[in-house]
Design an enzyme around this catalytic site. Structure first.
Site, mmCIF file in Angstrom:
data_model
loop_
_atom_site.group_PDB
_atom_site.id
_atom_site.type_symbol
_atom_site.label_atom_id
_atom_site.label_comp_id
_atom_site.label_asym_id
_atom_site.label_seq_id
_atom_site.Cartn_x
_atom_site.Cartn_y
_atom_site.Cartn_z
ATOM 1 N N GLU A 359 0.824 -1.215 0.000
ATOM 2 C CA GLU A 359 0.000 0.000 0.000
ATOM 3 C C GLU A 359 0.858 1.266 0.000
ATOM 4 O OE1 GLU A 359 -3.029 -0.117 -0.751
ATOM 5 O OE2 GLU A 359 -3.308 -2.279 -0.470
ATOM 6 N N HIS A 362 1.630 2.219 -3.426
ATOM 7 C CA HIS A 362 0.595 3.036 -4.080
ATOM 8 C C HIS A 362 0.719 4.494 -3.672
ATOM 9 C CE1 HIS A 362 -1.639 -0.063 -6.061
ATOM 10 N NE2 HIS A 362 -1.970 -0.692 -4.950
HETATM 11 ZN ZN LIG Z 1 -2.585 -2.467 -4.655
#
Ligand SMILES: [Zn+2]
Ligand SMILES: *[C@@H]1O[C@H](CO)[C@@H](O)[C@H](O)[C@H]1NC(C)=O
Ligand SMILES: *[C@@H]1O[C@H](CO)[C@@H](O)[C@H](O)[C@H]1NC(C)=O
Ligand SMILES: *[C@@H]1O[C@H](CO)[C@@H](O)[C@H](O)[C@H]1NC(C)=O
Ligand SMILES: *[C@@H]1O[C@H](CO)[C@@H](O)[C@H](O)[C@H]1NC(C)=O
Ligand SMILES: [Zn+2]
Length: 640
Positions: A359, A362
């Protein structure tokens, strides 16, 4: 086993004594108990299996594969029909030209199959359903990654040129030689060792969180960060570089928000896992992540939270156990589904560290990939027992295209040879900066995972801010020295610690001969180099280099004619810049059979050097950028 049983029994006792459960210790007791029973229960609750074509279509829509709009039927129909194709309008509807038809859905299925390397049949077959039923990241697969700046692209081009030169030269020099027998491949740090090092970091971090030492230090550093940001904002506005992008700054702050703790493990465990996840990115880009528990919440760059179902006014609802694990916004927040069974340091359940690293990817601007070995693969892959996961070469290159590579000045750099208990030689490049060091695995173009480590206790008895290192290696001597200030240390490689009675004064043992008028080796040297060609030590200080004849021992042996000017002794090759004064490090690389001179972010190579030569001729070529030869030596330390 006995412990588990005991814990279970204690749990029962705890439930009986409800008044006890109200105590603060009751909470941490609950959080640290064995949760595997919960996992079994949750598995039966998994409502996120893709069983029908309709499920599959919903999945394709959610993750960005459908270019058309699904027609919503009345609820009754949805439950009555299993077959997707029956759901579709029988004839194109001129009022809804973007409504999904069969061809469009088959195309989406095919695209999904292509992404996940399944046979591209366009049919929702068993393999496709199985893949779609895996737990995964909630971000869409059609998200685009952040585009590298023009500058980063240019830097990459310059990069390949200088690398090419260095490697070609090294290859030319690697002819048959006696030294070849020393060119034994280095061993890679084993997975088990890396896991151990990460765990050690986590344990230490936990202790610091619990004692409050971490927060105390973080508070002081954050004061400085906020001050820095205030001034930097002014300055970058002047330079026209303030794009409003939070990650134009080297320091990024994060917080696990206090309304978003997981109910599954202690808060400090959560903070530690997240801290380690951020650190793994810091190991490859010049960005330091700091946990910020004190600034007003809207000044924190990345806010993380666990939640269930509808959470934190987030438009993307969580779906219970299975299915979606987590999601993140570019340069924004990270949400984790607390209906998952998150664990740390275990192969059971879903590894929180791994999900968090994904994450954060991202947040940094990376998108999903179909390479299943990448951390940015959308589907969660269970950890293999005793193996560890790391950012791969492509992951690193992608994030570096956005944030650049790490660079910085070193105190000293050297190749260290160790004879292992099995008789094998290993050598790697060690790079010291302040109180930390990295071990660079030349063969893999990167430092050991989990670096840097603190010099003490890894190098027992040694101090921070070392000036120089020398490995004197002749027929009669095999000694390792470290120099700092007016002292030097003799290092016991066998036992990995400084010899007793050290440090000693440089002036005691590196003197000029009695009655000679050549000067002794000075204190506070810049660096030192053991030249294999003549078996002498060369000390660098200011614009001068001092020669010292090792063979004559400590009874006065400064080489005649020295000190000399560095630029006379090491002249530049045609077209090169002369060596600067005050070099940081001069060292011999066993990997490249080359002599390097380092200063700040640049290095020179002595083209006339070969370790088997007896004649000392020097001709230095350079400078080249350090970061184009030695990758990913990042200072992960958030202390300022
Ligand atoms: Zn992802
Ligand atoms: C790009 O590089 C130029 C020249 O090195 C520099 O002046 C400019 O500020 C850089 N721009 C960015 C966005 O880094
Ligand atoms: C990754 O994909 C390759 C083929 O593309 C396959 O052989 C391998 O088993 C996959 N690895 C995992 C962990 O799924
Ligand atoms: C190291 O870098 C070289 C040159 O860029 C490259 O050819 C090689 O594949 C890299 N090795 C690894 C293990 O990444
Ligand atoms: C070593 O140097 C220090 C500082 O110059 C001095 O105080 C000390 O007496 C010296 N020790 C010896 C044994 O010469
Ligand atoms: Zn959310």
């Amino acid at each position: 086993m006995a412990v588990t049983v005991l814990v279970r029994q204690l749990t029962v006792v705890c439930l009986l004594l409800t008044s006890l459960a109200a105590l603060a210790s009751g909470e941490s007791f609950f959080l640290s108990r064995d949760h595997t029973d919960r996992l079994r229960y949750m598995r039966t609750q998994n409502r996120n299996q893709v069983a029908t074509e309709l499920d599959a279509a919903a999945m394709l829509e959610k993750y960005g594969y459908l270019r058309c709009k699904m027609q919503r039927r009345r609820r009754r129909d949805v439950y009555a029909l299993d077959n997707l194709w029956e759901m579709l309008p029988t004839a194109p509807d001129s009022r809804r030209p973007d409504a999904c038809g069969e061809a469009a859905i088959r195309e989406a299925v095919r695209e999904y199959q292509k992404t996940y390397k399944l046979p591209q049949t366009g049919v929702v077959d068993e393999a496709t359903k199985t893949m779609m039923s895996e737990t995964r990241c909630g971000n869409r697969d059609d998200e685009q990654k952040l585009q590298p700046t023009e500058n980063a692209t240019l830097a990459a081009a310059a990069d390949s040129n200088s690398r090419h030169f260095v490697q070609k030269r090294a290859a030319a020099r690697h002819g048959p030689s006696k030294l070849r027998s020393l060119l034994i491949p280095q061993l890679r740090t084993s997975d088990a060792e890396v896991t151990l090092r990460r765990r050690r970091w986590a344990d230490e971090h936990m202790r610091e969180l619990e004692s409050g030492a971490h927060d105390e230090r973080a508070r002081r550093s954050l004061e400085r960060v906020r001050e820095l940001r205030r001034t930097r904002r002014k300055r970058s506005a002047v330079l026209g570089m303030d794009t409003g992008d939070a990650f134009n700054r080297r320091i990024v702050t994060w917080r696990l928000v206090d309304t978003g703790y997981s109910t599954q493990m202690t808060i400090n465990k959560q903070r530690t896992a997240l801290g380690l996840a951020f650190r793994m990115w810091s190991e490859v880009i010049p960005v330091v992540f700091m946990e910020d528990k004190q600034s007003p919440i809207d000044e924190v760059d990345i806010k993380l939270a666990f939640g269930k179902g509808e959470h934190l006014n987030c438009p993307n609802k969580f779906d219970g156990y299975g299915g979606q694990l987590s999601h993140a916004w570019r340069q924004g927040d990270i949400h984790l589904d607390d209906d998952e069974y998150f664990t740390v340091g275990s192969n059971q359940g879903t590894n929180l560290l791994k999900v968090a690293v994904h994450e954060i990817g991202h947040v940094l601007g990376l998108a999903h990939t179909s390479r299943n070995y990448s951390i940015m693969y959308a589907i969660y892959q269970k950890l293999i027992p005793n193996a560890n996961f790391e950012l791969g070469w492509e992951d690193r290159k992608e994030v570096q295209a956005l944030y650049g590579v790490c660079s910085g000045k070193f105190d000293t750099v050297f190749d260290w040879i160790r004879r292992r208990p099995d008789g094998q030689f290993i050598y790697n490049t060690y790079m010291f900066r302040n109180n930390r060091y990295w071990m660079y695995e030349n063969r893999y173009n990167r430092t050991r995972y989990g670096d840097p480590l603190k010099i003490e206790p890894e190098w027992k008895g040694l101090e921070s801010n070392i000036d120089g290192y020398a490995h004197v290696w002749t027929y009669t001597e095999n000694t390792v020295y470290f120099f700092k200030g007016h002292q030097y240390w003799k290092y016991d490689s066998e036992n990995d610690k400084v010899f007793e009675k050290y440090p000693r004064n440089i002036s005691e043992d590196f003197r000029a001969p009695p009655g000679s008028n050549s000067p002794s080796i000075p204190n506070n040297i810049d660096t030192v180099f053991f030249d294999r060609r003549d078996g002498n030590l060369y000390f660098f200080k200011g614009d001068k280099v001092y020669g010292y004849e090792v063979a004559k021992g400590h009874e006065g042996s400064c080489l005649p004619g020295f000190p000399k000017m560095i630029r006379d002794e090491y002249p530049p090759s045609p077209g090169s810049k002369p060596l600067p004064n005050h070099p940081d490090a001069v060292y011999y690389s066993y990997t490249d059979t080359a002599m390097y001179i380092l200063k700040n972010n640049e290095f020179w190579i002595n083209e006339a050097f070969h370790p088997l030569d007896r004649l000392r001729t020097n001709s230095v070529k350079g400078p080249f950028p350090m970061s184009k030869k030695w990758y990913d030596i990042c200072d992960v330390d958030s202390e300022l």
